[in-house]
Write a protein that holds these residues in place. Sequence first.
Motif, mmCIF file in Angstrom:
data_model
loop_
_atom_site.group_PDB
_atom_site.id
_atom_site.type_symbol
_atom_site.label_atom_id
_atom_site.label_comp_id
_atom_site.label_asym_id
_atom_site.label_seq_id
_atom_site.Cartn_x
_atom_site.Cartn_y
_atom_site.Cartn_z
ATOM 1 N N GLN A 205 0.938 -1.467 -0.283
ATOM 2 C CA GLN A 205 -0.360 0.023 -0.144
ATOM 3 C C GLN A 205 0.812 1.136 -0.209
ATOM 4 O O GLN A 205 1.694 1.618 0.291
ATOM 5 C CB GLN A 205 -1.325 0.268 1.641
ATOM 6 N N GLU B 231 -6.075 -0.854 1.012
ATOM 7 C CA GLU B 231 -6.954 -0.902 0.338
ATOM 8 C C GLU B 231 -7.697 -2.080 -0.015
ATOM 9 O O GLU B 231 -9.383 -2.330 -0.430
ATOM 10 C CB GLU B 231 -6.769 -0.065 -1.505
ATOM 11 N N GLY C 59 -1.092 -0.863 -4.358
ATOM 12 C CA GLY C 59 -2.604 0.083 -4.127
ATOM 13 C C GLY C 59 -2.165 1.066 -3.900
ATOM 14 O O GLY C 59 -0.853 1.011 -3.568
#
Length: 281
Positions: A61, A98, A84
């Motif tokens: 992420q 996410e 993400g």
Amino acid sequence: MKNIRHIPRKRFGQHWLKDNIVLDQIVEAAKLNSDDCVLEIGPGKGALTEKLIESKAKFIQAIELDRDLVFGLKKRFSHQKKFGLKEGDVLSVPLEAENGSIINKVVANIPYNITGPLLKRLMGELRKAPENNFETLVLLMQKEVAERIIASPSNSNFSALSVRIQLLAKCLNVCDVPPKCFQPAPKVDSKVILIKPFVSSDPDFYEIGDLLEKLLKLAFSGRRKKLRNTIGSFVTSNNQIKDFFDCRGISLDQRPQEISPSNWFALAKALKATCVIENGF
């Protein structure tokens, strides 16, 4: 990094790491496995991102503030199911993945101009628990700050920051990173460090930490002064505290940088227990 064209912006402190040896050392230090969900802060053009995606980690992420870089990163990595990307300020956006996974590791070349507040957000403070319980952080930062974080007592770099961070985590050196490893090259040297946050078993840790912060501020504001000339005004008035100093091998003739983090915490705890709260404490 050649896939994303972008002129570095000084206000964002953009210096992109390009050295593959250092990039590999960063990923290796994180010891990523198939259960890990990694937070990358300021991925820039994606050199470290690519290495993280290629690792065993199950999800990466990333959070990027620069909208132009966000566009390039999406174009480059949008096909990657384990990646993400959020656009926003890492100091304010939710640090959540996410895909719903719990982020347990942070791997990043952090913006030097927000190192202080970012460390507080990622690790918490002596007086405040962190928002997230990360188990590992591998951070590239300005060498001067990194050396203060990992410094031992009596080392010239040992400071209030050393005490704060070392009470919150185990901190280890990974590698030095000279300016030539970046594009553009910064004016300062850098260092990668490994941080392994502790889980405190003391229910009063953060309450004691509030007093400790005040002690550190008072003592290290005169780091060349002996303890008797900074905190001595309220520790010498109590026999229990003097006994505490004696049994710990601490002398009021020592300077603040000569006292270990554990002894600083124990001193604050002893002061709180004996209700010696004077001079604004």
